[in-house]
Design a protein around this motif. Sequence first.
Motif: not given
Length: 158
Positions: A38-40, A133-137, A155-158
């Motif tokens: 899930i990406w916010d 995609l670059s890391g968690d972005r 940003v990827k949700r933890e």
Amino acid sequence: MKKIEVILPFLFVTFLMLSCGSDDSGGEVAADLQVIGIWDLSEVNISSAQDVNMDGTSSTNLMNELDCISGTILIDGDNVWTFEQTGISITTITGGQYFAQCSVNDVTGTGAWTANGNQITFQGSTTLGTLTLSGDRLTNLIDDDLPGIRSYVYVKRE
């Protein structure tokens, strides 16, 4: 019997060499696995700083200016994505100033996704298109000048 004693160690060494090939990823996770989740929405970037909420502080990120903006992309392992985001309307006022507001219609979509390196393509969506995609972005670079939006960042949700 002597032949077996000679051949067996040779086969063992050969097996070891073949099982440890140079195609090992060295611990890196492929982009198509990193993107699942899930990406916010975290940034809605514009070309020049604006003080839309009139608090005395200008920002190039509209999320700092409008509390009503939100968005989420769900990317699953079956190569299906769903998307929902607040619609944003930006209009010119005068003197390099712009008025931005959330629209009543959210932007939604669903479809299939594919990964090619760090490029994630969302098929069936002109809104998302291809994100990087670059890391968690995840970044959707649109690169429009005002009254348009330069980029959306998730940003990827933890």
